[in-house]
Design an enzyme around this catalytic site. Structure first.
Site, short mmCIF file in Angstrom:
data_model
loop_
_atom_site.label_atom_id
_atom_site.label_comp_id
_atom_site.label_asym_id
_atom_site.label_seq_id
_atom_site.Cartn_x
_atom_site.Cartn_y
_atom_site.Cartn_z
N TYR A 46 1.08 -1.47 -0.36
CA TYR A 46 -0.50 -0.16 -0.08
C TYR A 46 0.97 1.03 -0.19
CZ TYR A 46 -4.77 -2.09 1.19
OH TYR A 46 -6.22 -2.62 0.66
N LYS A 77 2.95 -15.29 2.76
CA LYS A 77 3.18 -16.06 1.51
C LYS A 77 4.89 -16.36 1.40
CE LYS A 77 1.89 -18.19 -2.15
NZ LYS A 77 0.79 -18.96 -2.53
N ASP A 102 -12.44 -8.99 4.64
CA ASP A 102 -13.83 -9.15 3.23
C ASP A 102 -13.90 -10.41 4.13
OD1 ASP A 102 -13.07 -6.19 2.84
OD2 ASP A 102 -14.05 -6.31 1.24
C1 IPM Z 1 -11.04 -0.88 4.29
C2 IPM Z 1 -10.57 -0.66 2.90
C3 IPM Z 1 -9.21 0.42 2.26
C4 IPM Z 1 -8.26 -0.21 2.31
C5 IPM Z 1 -9.51 0.69 0.25
C6 IPM Z 1 -10.99 2.34 0.52
C7 IPM Z 1 -8.64 1.58 0.11
O1 IPM Z 1 -10.86 -1.64 1.29
O2 IPM Z 1 -10.51 -0.28 4.72
O3 IPM Z 1 -10.24 -2.44 3.91
O4 IPM Z 1 -8.12 -1.19 1.29
O5 IPM Z 1 -7.28 -0.50 2.59
MG MG Z 2 -11.01 -3.52 2.51
#
Ligand code: IPM
Ligand code: MG
Length: 352
Positions: free
Chosen positions: A140, A187, A247
């Site tokens: 990131y 990984k 998620d």
């Molecule tokens: C999260 C979201 C963010 C991330 C996005 C919106 C940048 O998906 O907080 O999980 O990837 O961290």
């Molecule tokens: Mg996310």
């Protein structure tokens, strides 16, 4: 007690769900005699529209001078292809506040078993997992490059031992407060940065003899979450793997609309937000689920303000309203009472 809370409603359903959380926080003020001073500020797409920047300096300043930040969500198709993306605001504020650790609990509530995509048989042992995601490093924040002619692009995944150690400590400490089982996800069969991650976690384990540390490759971890979620207690992983796995774990818990997160750094000041996105397709329709944001506010009370009783009261009120069969659209099932965003928040406030 008195606390200053920065509110960042953001985009899409953000304003509705944050308003819902404020309704509940006001009920907490009243019931427990606290004072919360709210300062609302801009970030994401709405900030691009207003200031031409996803993260105006003023927003950073307001957050830094607050005791904690409550965030809705940012982003939406409106800003696709724009030179600056709303998400850059979110990444920027995480970095600016030094929030390197992101805690994402997923708990399957008995009331929501039907909302989980997994069969009963896979859920018989429940689900109660805490994903500890590294939040200010990895791909990131690594170097990004692209060819001028668009023929290639690259993103760098880089971790230092220090970065892994500090998130590892949070994860081991979290495991100590829970069932003392920690799975580090990487990984390492492919990535050099993952081998450093695994080595560092293994070294750290010596300081936590009571915690049982194991390692799992990320592909296998995704499969294991889907076939036997009850085996997990705490998962610690990199920024991107944590994004993906959280998620998944939240979906297994019934709906991403239910689950909170806390982002913390070296101080007590944290940022609290639902783990779902801005859902632009349902924005302004009063059908979003405010519960993730409401329980994020509960996490804020507990983790940043030390108000555990108040946090517990919020969570109990949420359970009570679910027991009364009220459901927003995302968790609706047969025989339940369909409830809008505003009404759901009011019900939780009333039942506090
Ligand atoms: C999260 C979201 C963010 C991330 C996005 C919106 C940048 O998906 O907080 O999980 O990837 O961290
Ligand atoms: Mg996310």
């Amino acid at each position: 007690m008195e606390f200053n809370i920065a509110l960042i409603p953001g985009d899409g359903i953000g304003p509705e769900i944050v308003a819902g959380a404020v309704t509940v926080l006001k009920a907490v003020e009243k019931k427990f005699g606290h004072k919360f001073n709210f300062t609302e500020t801009y970030m994401g797409g709405c900030a691009i529209d207003k200031y031409g920047e996803p993260l105006p300096q003023e927003t950073v300043d307001i957050c830094k001078s607050s005791d904690s930040v409550l965030l809705g969500a940012v982003g939406g198709p409106k800003w696709d292809g724009a030179p600056k993306r709303p998400e850059a605001g979110l990444l920027g504020i995480r970095k600016a506040l030094g929030l390197y650790s992101n805690l994402r609990p997923s708990i399957l509530k008995p009331q929501l078993k039907d909302a989980s995509p997994l069969k009963d048989e896979k859920l018989k042992n429940g689900l109660d997992v805490m994903v500890v995601r590294e939040l200010t490093g990895g791909i990131y924040f690594g170097n990004r490059e692209k060819a001028e002619d668009g023929s290639w692009a690259s993103d760098e995944e880089r971790y230092s031992v220090e970065e892994v150690k500090r998130i590892g400590k949070i994860a081991f400490d979290t495991a100590m407060l829970r069932n003392k089982r920690l799975v580090s996800v990487d990984k390492a069969n492919v990535l050099e940065s993952s081998r450093l991650w695994r080595r560092t976690m293994t070294e750290l384990a010596a300081e936590y003899p009571e915690v049982e540390l194991s390692h799992m490759y990320v592909d296998n971890a995704a499969m294991q979450l889907a076939i036997n979620p009850a085996q997990f207690d705490v998962i610690v992983t990199s920024n991107i793997f944590g994004d993906i796995l959280s998620d998944l774990s939240s979906a297994i818990a019934g709906s991403i609309g239910m689950l909170p997160s806390a982002s913390l750094g070296a101080t007590k000041c944290g940022m609290y937000e639902p783990i779902h996105g801005s859902a632009p397709d349902i924005a302004g329709m009063d059908i979003a689920n405010p519960i993730a944001t409401i329980v994020s506010a509960a996490m804020m009370l507990e983790m940043s303000f030390g108000l555990s009783e108040e946090a517990k009261a919020i969570n109990t009120a949420v359970d009570k309203v679910l027991d009364m069969n009220y459901r927003t659209a995302d968790i609706m099932s047969e025989g339940m009472i369909k409830t809008g965003c505003k009404k759901m928040a009011e019900l939780i406030a009333e039942n506090l």
